[in-house]
Motif scaffolding. Structure first.
Motif, PDB file in Angstrom:
ATOM      1  N   GLN A 307       0.221   0.484  -8.324  1.00  0.00           N
ATOM      2  CA  GLN A 307      -1.162   0.499  -8.799  1.00  0.00           C
ATOM      3  C   GLN A 307      -1.930  -0.781  -8.440  1.00  0.00           C
ATOM      4  O   GLN A 307      -3.047  -0.710  -7.913  1.00  0.00           O
ATOM      5  CB  GLN A 307      -1.178   0.725 -10.316  1.00  0.00           C
ATOM      6  CG  GLN A 307      -2.568   0.854 -10.923  1.00  0.00           C
ATOM      7  CD  GLN A 307      -3.200   2.196 -10.656  1.00  0.00           C
ATOM      8  OE1 GLN A 307      -2.519   3.200 -10.567  1.00  0.00           O
ATOM      9  NE2 GLN A 307      -4.523   2.213 -10.510  1.00  0.00           N
ATOM     10  N   PRO A 308      -1.374  -1.967  -8.686  1.00  0.00           N
ATOM     11  CA  PRO A 308      -2.120  -3.179  -8.291  1.00  0.00           C
ATOM     12  C   PRO A 308      -2.367  -3.256  -6.795  1.00  0.00           C
ATOM     13  O   PRO A 308      -3.419  -3.740  -6.365  1.00  0.00           O
ATOM     14  CB  PRO A 308      -1.204  -4.318  -8.764  1.00  0.00           C
ATOM     15  CG  PRO A 308      -0.344  -3.710  -9.830  1.00  0.00           C
ATOM     16  CD  PRO A 308      -0.137  -2.295  -9.401  1.00  0.00           C
ATOM     17  N   ALA A 309      -1.412  -2.786  -6.001  1.00  0.00           N
ATOM     18  CA  ALA A 309      -1.595  -2.839  -4.546  1.00  0.00           C
ATOM     19  C   ALA A 309      -2.731  -1.921  -4.102  1.00  0.00           C
ATOM     20  O   ALA A 309      -3.478  -2.246  -3.176  1.00  0.00           O
ATOM     21  CB  ALA A 309      -0.297  -2.448  -3.846  1.00  0.00           C
ATOM     22  N   VAL A 310      -2.870  -0.768  -4.763  1.00  0.00           N
ATOM     23  CA  VAL A 310      -3.982   0.126  -4.426  1.00  0.00           C
ATOM     24  C   VAL A 310      -5.308  -0.510  -4.809  1.00  0.00           C
ATOM     25  O   VAL A 310      -6.305  -0.430  -4.079  1.00  0.00           O
ATOM     26  CB  VAL A 310      -3.791   1.487  -5.127  1.00  0.00           C
ATOM     27  CG1 VAL A 310      -4.968   2.413  -4.838  1.00  0.00           C
ATOM     28  CG2 VAL A 310      -2.492   2.153  -4.679  1.00  0.00           C
ATOM     29  N   LEU A 311      -5.335  -1.163  -5.971  1.00  0.00           N
ATOM     30  CA  LEU A 311      -6.547  -1.876  -6.379  1.00  0.00           C
ATOM     31  C   LEU A 311      -6.914  -2.955  -5.369  1.00  0.00           C
ATOM     32  O   LEU A 311      -8.071  -3.114  -4.965  1.00  0.00           O
ATOM     33  CB  LEU A 311      -6.344  -2.497  -7.758  1.00  0.00           C
ATOM     34  CG  LEU A 311      -6.510  -1.586  -8.973  1.00  0.00           C
ATOM     35  CD1 LEU A 311      -6.003  -2.273 -10.222  1.00  0.00           C
ATOM     36  CD2 LEU A 311      -7.973  -1.185  -9.136  1.00  0.00           C
ATOM     37  N   GLU A 312      -5.904  -3.706  -4.926  1.00  0.00           N
ATOM     38  CA  GLU A 312      -6.138  -4.791  -3.973  1.00  0.00           C
ATOM     39  C   GLU A 312      -6.612  -4.270  -2.631  1.00  0.00           C
ATOM     40  O   GLU A 312      -7.364  -4.945  -1.915  1.00  0.00           O
ATOM     41  CB  GLU A 312      -4.847  -5.595  -3.815  1.00  0.00           C
ATOM     42  CG  GLU A 312      -4.995  -6.847  -2.979  1.00  0.00           C
ATOM     43  CD  GLU A 312      -3.687  -7.615  -2.874  1.00  0.00           C
ATOM     44  OE1 GLU A 312      -3.553  -8.410  -1.929  1.00  0.00           O
ATOM     45  OE2 GLU A 312      -2.811  -7.409  -3.743  1.00  0.00           O
TER      46      GLU A 312
END
Length: 964
Positions: A307-312
């Motif tokens: 999830q954080p990687a998609v946000l980034e």
């Protein structure tokens, strides 16, 4: 016992304690007939056991086991005990309403329709058989409908088992065998009669497994194995030399068993003479074990981690992933669903782009189609199933938005350059089949393809242990890793020795410097360079990395181009298929938009609506048509309003009839974009229905005719009434019966409506040869226009003009007479008119003869009663039961009355005449007399009444008492 019980885990690890092969036979419709031809070919001790799985009615007891026992030498029993031990040389049959699974040497019963699986009974058992018995398992699929068992055959082949499918042309119902063959899950295809012999060969080979590359000829076998793999490489382009030897040996043993050869050297010779065998072995070596969200907990952990990687990824606008060795696409679509969920609720989410690759073109074809069996509902969460799939018959199809996130490509992970600048690489349960050197090679490629901080997702039995310097664990339990940042890289080689990109730490620095003083002509104003060996190594490493990255980008572009070309080809084929489908079904179909504008129409539709190509875009209501269909606009509006199909039967101005079927036009995204109107010409059906209704009405008339005539007792009244009823039914003014006797006919009074009755007599031969020929053939003489026909005396009898129907009544070869119906005007008699006339006059004739016979019988009875009254002392009658007041017994000597009563009762019991001698009182003495009992029968031979009489036999006797 659940399917993931310890015994099952032991089976998956190859430790099942089975000692003999087990054959699973699946069948449905027509399966019993196939088994009746298969089982007699097995001896009483074949060395293996059989479990028969059939589709049985759940609420009805089954006699299948008893039926199979009649043509089997092996003992057959139905499985009703939980668990049941599997004994060698036995046949076990599934019980109704149950599912069976096998673990080691035991069969376990699960209740069908309990909701714990969507697998069919055959698939359910085959999956457990594959895990439990592996190379000692054989799956046989016989006659049936549907596709239950196809997935189970795939599981058997994945675990090293063998599969046999009945030849579809040999099966009573070939749909099931054909589905297995189409799915490429049939190792052997045979008629049912030949399957037993092949089972004996396979199971004997499985009982004595071939030890590849072992024993006294180990060196020769190892060389033969190497040559087999080289032939596979040469014929298919795929190199399996770096696969683990146990994996190769397990798959190779299976092919040795299938072909009945006992060593690799013999198999090498077979492959050299059969070019297709290399491809078949390659297909088996491509391990296609996959599924949606395999290891659900690992995917849930990946969901949290990614999830954080998609946000980034929003900063660069794209999140790129690679599903390597994707097989038939389930892993790739699982990843796509996970990433789509992660981006769904974001504002300004990044574009998701997933590369999914495999070397198996057939598997990629399945992946691109995105069509999966209904059993995926056991794997895909319900919410995801509803969001990302649409039901298509008995299957689920991936919705187009999810499909467009993935680019499927043919790509050799071991040979072709990897994709680049990726955020996530998923390669699960593929590296476990590779040797350690190749595992390191693959992991180095993955590291090269991942961007800074990219993630690697491996299978539960795989680790990054080969190159710990390249990846750090994010969640070691669920095999999620992050790519380490390597500052200085040195070139490494792949297992074959080829130089790849630099991924190893550099060597210790050297202080020597190298001078490039000689610059080629035309190299520009570049000055001579003086570089140390360290700098030179770094530059070379960077150059090699740049080349590798450029090659990766080229590979990526080629992949995208191939995917686009595949999509264009699919679209072109779909367009061609649609055009050919429309042409082949030859239906009148019109596609309209929500505003009723014409979008497309078939040629047949132009015969109903006056459509021409320029009418596309016009409102359908503005185009003239041949239908009496004022509700057209309202029906289309109702279809849009209810989103439900609508049907209506409409008539056309040319006399034809159509069924109009309207359905909403749904796009792949389930958006209503218009309606599809299909017109089915049912004119022939309507005509057939009219004929059927007429026939039904005629049958009703014939039944009523019989009911009306049957109670009539006067023959002439029967004749007159029957002729009138039939004349009114056929709407003919004249209908009569002519009796034939001694070669002459005479017309009897019949039906006449507003015209003189038919009358006349004459020689039968003068009626005309045409009519007589029809009667001799048992047919009705039919004349539509007597003014144009030469019907002889029959035409003159009918008045010489108009139309007539005439048919003879016969008893055996004797003509009793003929019926004649006629009218003054010409008339085209329909087939139903002729059939009704023929059947009705036959019934009238039967009732007429019945009435005549009954009248003659009544007259005969009257004459007999009159005769008996003249000679008998006493006469009486009784009903059909023989009961009467028995007043006649008073005239009989008391000692003889019991005998007379017994005679009467015996006559009634046997429905036959009887007689008894008695003494009769006569002028103060007793004379010898005879009591007679006679039944009176109806036309069917049943007793309708009894008559009795006492006749004096001789003079009086003097004995007042005692016996005669």
């Amino acid at each position: 016992m659940p399917m993931n019980a310890p015994n099952t885990l032991k089976a998956e690890m190859g430790m099942a304690s089975v000692t003999f092969p087990l054959v699973g036979i699946g069948a449905s419709a027509g399966g019993l007939a196939a088994l009746e031809r298969l089982l007699p070919g097995l001896p009483a001790q074949p060395g293996f056991s059989i479990v028969v799985i059939m589709h049985l009615l759940p609420d009805h007891p089954s006699q299948c086991a008893e039926a199979l026992q009649r043509f089997s030498k092996l003992p057959v029993s139905q499985v009703t005990q939980h668990p049941t031990e599997v004994l060698v040389n036995h046949i076990y049959v599934i019980a109704p309403g149950t599912l069976l699974k096998v673990e080691d040497r035991y069969l376990f019963i699960d209740e069908a329709n309990a909701g714990h699986t969507t697998l069919g009974a055959i698939d359910y058992f085959f999956h457990s058989l594959a895990l439990s018995h592996r190379q000692r398992a054989v799956g046989v699929l016989l006659s049936g409908m549907g596709d239950d068992g196809c997935g189970g055959l795939a599981a058997l082949r994945e675990q090293g088992g063998s599969t046999i499918v009945q030849l579809p042309q040999d099966a009573q119902f070939g749909t099931l065998p054909q589905a297995a063959i189409k799915a490429s899950q049939a190792d052997i295809i045979l008629p049912a009669n030949d399957i037993a012999a092949r089972l004996l060969m396979l199971c004997n080979a499985a009982a004595s497994p071939v030890l590849v590359g072992d024993g006294t000829e180990a060196e020769a076998e190892a060389q033969a194995l190497q040559e087999v793999l080289e032939m596979v490489h040469r014929h298919t382009g795929h190199d399996f030399r770096h696969y683990k030897r146990p994996t190769i040996q397990r798959r190779l043993e299976r092919h040795l068993h299938l072909h009945g050869v006992h060593n690799v050297a013999a198999y090498r010779t077979l492959m050299a003479n059969d070019g297709d065998e290399a491809r078949r072995l390659m297909k088996d070596l491509l391990i296609g074990v996959t599924g949606f969200f395999r290891d659900r907990q690992a995917f849930e952990k990946l969901r949290e981690t990614v999830q954080p990687a998609v946000l980034e990824a929003r900063t660069k606008g794209e999140f790129r992933a690679w599903a390597a060795a994707c097989s038939t696409g389930q892993e790739a679509y699982s990843l796509a669903m996970l990433l789509a969920d992660a981006a769904r609720n974001m504002s300004d989410p990044p574009r998701i782009h997933i590369f999914a690759s495999d070397i198996d073109e057939q598997a990629l074809g399945v992946a691109r189609a995105g069509l999966y069996p209904a059993t995926i509902q056991d794997e895909v969460p319900q919410e995801s199933l509803e969001r990302y799939f649409v039901r298509s018959g008995k299957q689920y199809r991936v919705r187009q938005p999810l499909r467009e996130l993935i680019t499927f490509a043919s790509h050799n992970l071991l040979r072709d350059p990897p994709f680049s600048d990726l955020d996530l690489v998923s390669c699960r349960n593929f590296m476990i089949y590779l040797d350690r050197a190749m595992q390191r090679h693959v992991l180095q490629r993955f590291h090269l393809s991942l961007g800074r901080g990219g993630m690697l997702f491996l299978g539960s039995a795989e680790t990054e242990g080969g190159v710990p310097e390249l990846f750090s664990p994010l969640d070691r339990t669920h095999r999620i890793y992050r790519a380490r940042v390597i500052k200085k890289l040195a070139p490494v080689t792949e297992p074959g020795g080829e130089v790849l990109a630099a991924v190893e730490p550099p060597l210790p620095p050297l202080q020597h410097r190298v001078s490039f003083a000689h610059v080629p002509n035309g190299a520009g104003a570049a000055l001579p360079l003086h570089l140390s060996l360290d700098e030179l190594r770094d530059r070379l490493s960077l150059a090699e990395s740049g080349c590798e990255e450029l090659q990766s980008h080229n590979e990526e572009l080629s992949t995208v181009n191939a995917e686009l070309k595949a999509r264009l080809d699919d679209s072109g084929r779909a367009h061609d298929d649609l055009a050919n489908l429309i042409a082949s079904v030859d239906l009148a179909t019109i596609f309209v938009g929500p505003d009723l504008t014409v979008k497309r129409f078939t040629p047949r539709a132009a015969g109903i609506f006056n459509l021409i190509p320029r009418d596309v875009g016009r409102s359908l209501l503005d185009i003239t048509n041949r239908l009496d269909y004022p509700q057209l606009k309202e029906d289309v509006a109702a279809t849009f309003g209810s989103l439900q199909p609508l049907e209506r039967e409409v008539a056309a101005t040319d006399g034809n009839h159509y069924i109009v079927r309207m359905r909403p036009y749904r796009t792949g995204e389930d958006v209503i974009a218009g309606a599809v109107m299909t017109f089915f010409d049912i004119s022939l059906r309507r005509a057939a229905e009219d004929v059927a209704r007429a026939l039904a009405s005629d049958q009703e008339f014939l039944l009523q005719l019989g009911d009306i005539l049957r109670p009539q007792s006067d023959p002439m009244q029967v004749l007159a009434l029957g002729c009138r009823l039939l004349g009114e039914r056929l709407a003919v003014p004249q209908l009569a019966f002519a009796r034939i006797q001694s070669g002459r006919y005479a017309v009897l009074p019949g039906h006449a409506a507003g015209v003189p009755a038919l009358h006349g007599e004459g020689e039968v031969e003068d009626l005309g040869q045409q009519a007589l020929a029809c009667w001799r053939a048992g047919e009705t003489a039919v004349e539509a226009d007597l003014s144009r026909a030469s019907a002889g005396g029959l035409a003159e009898l009918a008045g010489g003009r108009g139309a007539l129907l005439a048919t003879a009544c016969r008893k055996g070869e004797q003509w009793l007479g003929f019926f004649l119906a006629c009218q003054a005007a010409a008339r085209e008699w329909s087939a139903t008119d002729v059939a009704l006339f023929s059947e009705a006059v036959a019934r009238i004739g039967v009732e007429f003869e019945r009435a005549r016979s009954q009248a003659a019988l009544r007259a005969s009875e009257t004459r007999m009663r009159d005769l008996l009254r003249g000679i008998a002392k006493v006469c009486w009658e009784a009903d059909a039961s023989g009961k009467d007041s028995e007043a006649w017994l008073a005239a009989i000597h008391p000692d003889d009355r019991a005998r007379a009563q017994a005679m009467w009762r015996e006559a009634v019991r046997t429905c036959s005449s009887r007689e008894a001698e008695v003494r009769l009182e006569d002028a103060g003495g007793w004379s010898r007399a005879s009591v007679l009992a006679n039944p009176l029968l109806d036309e069917q031979g049943d007793v309708r009444k009894w008559t009795g009489c006492i006749i004096d036999l001789d003079e009086r006797t003097a004995a007042p008492s005692g016996s005669i």
